[in-house]
Motif scaffolding. Structure first.
Motif, PDB file in Angstrom:
ATOM      1  N   ILE A  53      40.450 -12.748  22.426  1.00 54.23           N
ATOM      2  CA  ILE A  53      41.467 -13.778  22.619  1.00 54.23           C
ATOM      3  C   ILE A  53      40.777 -15.137  22.606  1.00 54.23           C
ATOM      4  CG2 ILE A  53      43.241 -14.659  24.190  1.00 54.23           C
ATOM      5  CD1 ILE A  53      43.942 -11.967  22.910  1.00 54.23           C
ATOM      6  N   ASN A  54      41.295 -16.051  21.791  1.00 55.35           N
ATOM      7  CA  ASN A  54      40.659 -17.376  21.639  1.00 55.35           C
ATOM      8  C   ASN A  54      40.517 -18.104  22.972  1.00 55.35           C
ATOM      9  OD1 ASN A  54      40.483 -17.042  18.874  1.00 55.35           O
ATOM     10  ND2 ASN A  54      42.487 -17.943  18.530  1.00 55.35           N
ATOM     11  N   ASN A  55      41.590 -18.123  23.742  1.00 51.98           N
ATOM     12  CA  ASN A  55      41.592 -18.832  25.017  1.00 51.98           C
ATOM     13  C   ASN A  55      42.365 -17.981  26.028  1.00 51.98           C
ATOM     14  OD1 ASN A  55      41.876 -20.573  27.183  1.00 51.98           O
ATOM     15  ND2 ASN A  55      42.187 -22.377  25.906  1.00 51.98           N
ATOM     16  N   PRO A  56      41.702 -17.005  26.648  1.00 55.03           N
ATOM     17  CA  PRO A  56      42.408 -16.076  27.531  1.00 55.03           C
ATOM     18  C   PRO A  56      43.106 -16.761  28.703  1.00 55.03           C
ATOM     19  CG  PRO A  56      40.033 -15.656  27.568  1.00 55.03           C
ATOM     20  CD  PRO A  56      40.280 -16.695  26.538  1.00 55.03           C
ATOM     21  N   LYS A  57      42.507 -17.808  29.253  1.00 58.35           N
ATOM     22  CA  LYS A  57      43.150 -18.510  30.370  1.00 58.35           C
ATOM     23  C   LYS A  57      44.460 -19.141  29.921  1.00 58.35           C
ATOM     24  CE  LYS A  57      39.016 -19.420  33.094  1.00 58.35           C
ATOM     25  NZ  LYS A  57      38.150 -20.446  33.697  1.00 58.35           N
ATOM     26  N   MET A  58      44.462 -19.724  28.735  1.00 59.73           N
ATOM     27  CA  MET A  58      45.681 -20.352  28.218  1.00 59.73           C
ATOM     28  C   MET A  58      46.744 -19.302  27.916  1.00 59.73           C
ATOM     29  SD  MET A  58      47.417 -22.989  27.639  1.00 59.73           S
ATOM     30  CE  MET A  58      46.180 -24.227  27.888  1.00 59.73           C
ATOM     31  N   LEU A  59      46.341 -18.135  27.419  1.00 64.22           N
ATOM     32  CA  LEU A  59      47.300 -17.066  27.163  1.00 64.22           C
ATOM     33  C   LEU A  59      47.980 -16.645  28.464  1.00 64.22           C
ATOM     34  CD1 LEU A  59      48.742 -15.012  25.396  1.00 64.22           C
ATOM     35  CD2 LEU A  59      46.723 -13.523  25.624  1.00 64.22           C
TER      36      LEU A  59
END
Length: 120
Positions: free
Chosen positions: A14-20
């Protein structure tokens, strides 16, 4: 409440897991079915080894959404669709064009004896 668990095959980064997770929490909160956004808890796990059929290149995201009992089937379907829409937006990005990803949502009800508390 609720608890959201994403199990993501190890071949997907995932490119940006926190943002997801933020997007998932915000989308679920926007449905109006939860009192506070801080009631929503989300997490991501990666299994050590996974396989879709016989295709080592394919991946999956299996989401489990645990809720308190009492919501109608229509509400549960709406919540599942909300999660799938966020995932669809995530995987529509060009970075994921080389992998086939299967997404699923399972909604479970917590038992009647579920309890929680906040510690400051």
């Amino acid at each position: 409440m609720p608890h959201i668990t994403l199990e993501i095959s190890e071949n997907i980064t995932i490119n940006n897991p926190k943002m997801l997770l933020i997007k998932l929490n915000q989308a679920l909160f926007a449905t109006g079915h939860f009192r506070q956004i801080n009631d929503i808890k989300s997490r991501i796990y990666y299994p050590t080894l996974s396989l879709v059929g016989d295709d080592w290149q394919a991946g999956f995201v299996a989401v489990t959404l645990k809720l308190l009992a009492g919501r109608t089937t229509q509400i549960k379907n709406n919540l599942a669709e909300t999660v799938l829409n966020v995932l669809q937006d995530e995987f529509a990005q060009d970075d994921y064009d080389k992998i086939s990803v299967q997404c699923s949502v399972e909604i479970l009800e917590l038992s009647d004896n579920y309890q929680k508390m906040a510690v400051s």
